[in-house]
Design a protein around this motif. Sequence first.
Motif, PDB file in Angstrom:
ATOM      1  N   GLU A 175       0.828  -1.206   0.000  1.00 19.53           N
ATOM      2  CA  GLU A 175       0.000   0.000   0.000  1.00 19.53           C
ATOM      3  C   GLU A 175       0.865   1.260   0.000  1.00 19.53           C
ATOM      4  N   ALA A 176       1.925   1.267   0.817  1.00 22.67           N
ATOM      5  CA  ALA A 176       2.813   2.427   0.861  1.00 22.67           C
ATOM      6  C   ALA A 176       3.561   2.585  -0.465  1.00 22.67           C
ATOM      7  N   THR A 177       3.924   1.454  -1.079  1.00 21.45           N
ATOM      8  CA  THR A 177       4.611   1.506  -2.366  1.00 21.45           C
ATOM      9  C   THR A 177       3.749   2.180  -3.419  1.00 21.45           C
ATOM     10  N   VAL A 178       2.477   1.796  -3.482  1.00 18.95           N
ATOM     11  CA  VAL A 178       1.549   2.407  -4.440  1.00 18.95           C
ATOM     12  C   VAL A 178       1.436   3.906  -4.186  1.00 18.95           C
ATOM     13  N   THR A 179       1.377   4.297  -2.912  1.00 18.29           N
ATOM     14  CA  THR A 179       1.273   5.714  -2.557  1.00 18.29           C
ATOM     15  C   THR A 179       2.489   6.496  -3.049  1.00 18.29           C
ATOM     16  N   ILE A 180       3.690   5.940  -2.844  1.00 17.35           N
ATOM     17  CA  ILE A 180       4.911   6.624  -3.271  1.00 17.35           C
ATOM     18  C   ILE A 180       4.976   6.728  -4.790  1.00 17.35           C
ATOM     19  N   LEU A 181       4.640   5.655  -5.494  1.00 14.21           N
ATOM     20  CA  LEU A 181       4.680   5.686  -6.952  1.00 14.21           C
ATOM     21  C   LEU A 181       3.653   6.660  -7.514  1.00 14.21           C
ATOM     22  N   ASP A 182       2.471   6.695  -6.932  1.00 12.33           N
ATOM     23  CA  ASP A 182       1.468   7.672  -7.364  1.00 12.33           C
ATOM     24  C   ASP A 182       1.959   9.097  -7.115  1.00 12.33           C
ATOM     25  N   LEU A 183       2.655   9.286  -5.995  1.00  6.87           N
ATOM     26  CA  LEU A 183       3.199  10.606  -5.685  1.00  6.87           C
ATOM     27  C   LEU A 183       4.250  11.012  -6.714  1.00  6.87           C
ATOM     28  N   LEU A 184       5.134  10.086  -7.083  1.00  9.13           N
ATOM     29  CA  LEU A 184       6.156  10.397  -8.082  1.00  9.13           C
ATOM     30  C   LEU A 184       5.520  10.806  -9.406  1.00  9.13           C
ATOM     31  N   LYS A 185       4.455  10.125  -9.804  1.00 13.09           N
ATOM     32  CA  LYS A 185       3.771  10.495 -11.047  1.00 13.09           C
ATOM     33  C   LYS A 185       3.137  11.878 -10.933  1.00 13.09           C
ATOM     34  N   LYS A 186       2.573  12.167  -9.777  1.00 13.43           N
ATOM     35  CA  LYS A 186       1.963  13.488  -9.557  1.00 13.43           C
ATOM     36  C   LYS A 186       3.023  14.590  -9.622  1.00 13.43           C
ATOM     37  N   LEU A 187       4.176  14.346  -8.983  1.00 14.25           N
ATOM     38  CA  LEU A 187       5.249  15.336  -8.991  1.00 14.25           C
ATOM     39  C   LEU A 187       5.834  15.502 -10.390  1.00 14.25           C
ATOM     40  N   ARG A 188       5.926  14.404 -11.126  1.00 16.75           N
ATOM     41  CA  ARG A 188       6.366  14.493 -12.524  1.00 16.75           C
ATOM     42  C   ARG A 188       5.491  15.453 -13.301  1.00 16.75           C
ATOM     43  N   ASP A 189       4.185  15.335 -13.100  1.00 15.75           N
ATOM     44  CA  ASP A 189       3.246  16.154 -13.863  1.00 15.75           C
ATOM     45  C   ASP A 189       3.158  17.581 -13.331  1.00 15.75           C
ATOM     46  N   ASP A 190       3.134  17.729 -11.990  1.00 15.65           N
ATOM     47  CA  ASP A 190       2.962  19.057 -11.401  1.00 15.65           C
ATOM     48  C   ASP A 190       4.199  19.938 -11.577  1.00 15.65           C
ATOM     49  N   TYR A 191       5.393  19.325 -11.400  1.00 18.52           N
ATOM     50  CA  TYR A 191       6.631  20.104 -11.433  1.00 18.52           C
ATOM     51  C   TYR A 191       7.456  19.857 -12.695  1.00 18.52           C
ATOM     52  N   LYS A 192       6.929  19.039 -13.610  1.00 22.28           N
ATOM     53  CA  LYS A 192       7.633  18.729 -14.870  1.00 22.28           C
ATOM     54  C   LYS A 192       9.036  18.179 -14.601  1.00 22.28           C
ATOM     55  N   LEU A 193       9.133  17.294 -13.633  1.00 24.47           N
ATOM     56  CA  LEU A 193      10.428  16.746 -13.239  1.00 24.47           C
ATOM     57  C   LEU A 193      10.878  15.644 -14.199  1.00 24.47           C
ATOM     58  N   ALA A 194      12.182  15.555 -14.386  1.00 28.27           N
ATOM     59  CA  ALA A 194      12.798  14.387 -15.004  1.00 28.27           C
ATOM     60  C   ALA A 194      13.202  13.472 -13.854  1.00 28.27           C
ATOM     61  N   ILE A 195      12.561  12.304 -13.758  1.00 30.94           N
ATOM     62  CA  ILE A 195      12.763  11.417 -12.611  1.00 30.94           C
ATOM     63  C   ILE A 195      13.472  10.147 -13.056  1.00 30.94           C
TER      64      ILE A 195
END
Length: 339
Positions: A175-195
């Motif tokens: 469950e925590a893994t899914v939360t972190i991965l969803d967060l990374l996708k959100k940050l990619r989109d919100d901040y236009k990050l190269a991850i």
Amino acid sequence: MIEIDQLSKHYRAPDGRLTEVLQSINLQVPQANITAVVGPSGAGKSTLAKCISLLEQPSSGSIRVNGSDLSRLDGEALRQARRSIGTVFQSSALLQRKTAWENIALPLRYLGVVDRDITARVGELLESVGLSHKAKAYPSQLSGGQRQRIGIARALALRPTVLLADEATSGLDPEATVTILDLLKKLRDDYKLAIVLITHEMDAVRQAADAVAEIRDGQIVQYGVVKALLAQPDSALGQRLLPLAAQASDAELVLQLSYRTDVPVTSDWISRLSQQFGLRIDLLGAHVEQVNGLQAGRLQVGIHFQHERLPLARLLAQFEQLGLIASVSGSVLPLREAV
């Protein structure tokens, strides 16, 4: 964006021998993109992560962030440039005697940012990671996933354009893994990050990555866009992304199938092909799931020709029209007879 060009790293042993850890690595991670780097233990993933974050100086090659070659910098210029790269490791490494808010504020205080701006930035980051209500909590009062989210917020404090996540989900519960991965996708989109997502978990690649590179013995042996790899029946990396356990078959023809990414798969494809061409189709194994909003699938089927043997090229074309890419996995018939 981050551009890695001909990156090599070697270590010299006390007896003078060189150990090559990375050899001529080429990799590009565009803005607003998550690229996963996978591979077995000892392949060079950790060394690559250290080189990207400039904790290790490459032996040769270059690492460019937004066009600036960080591998040629040193001293104050390097310290300034490293602010463009945020790093999150397996351990969040939070200071136990400081609250979540204070941990995020640390990089800003170190640079002498005024209190008003620190308050605004930390508040924004806590909201971004969904933990505004945990601002005053100490690390011991947070779950593993929450600590990692605070670690990600701290890594973003200096507004980097690149985020390096080195085994950031390892050791977390599902469950925590899914939360972190969803967060990374959100940050990619919100901040236009190269991850850059360093991981050994194919589940993480399927859930979050736009592209994936496989590293073995210090070299990238395969790279591709995730959705394209999933649609390649003969891709070894694609097969590991969607592993398939198939049973044995006495069929005349065994086919490996993958869902196309450009058209939807017809749900009644088995019955349509069976009725149209007089076939019996055995489903020997299947792995179908949603991958980043895309319906992806890998299947293996056995084909029994109940009447005349359909030319192979025509059969494969029929599968493609129904949204499936097919390749011969094995055949009891000589191919010259099936074609």
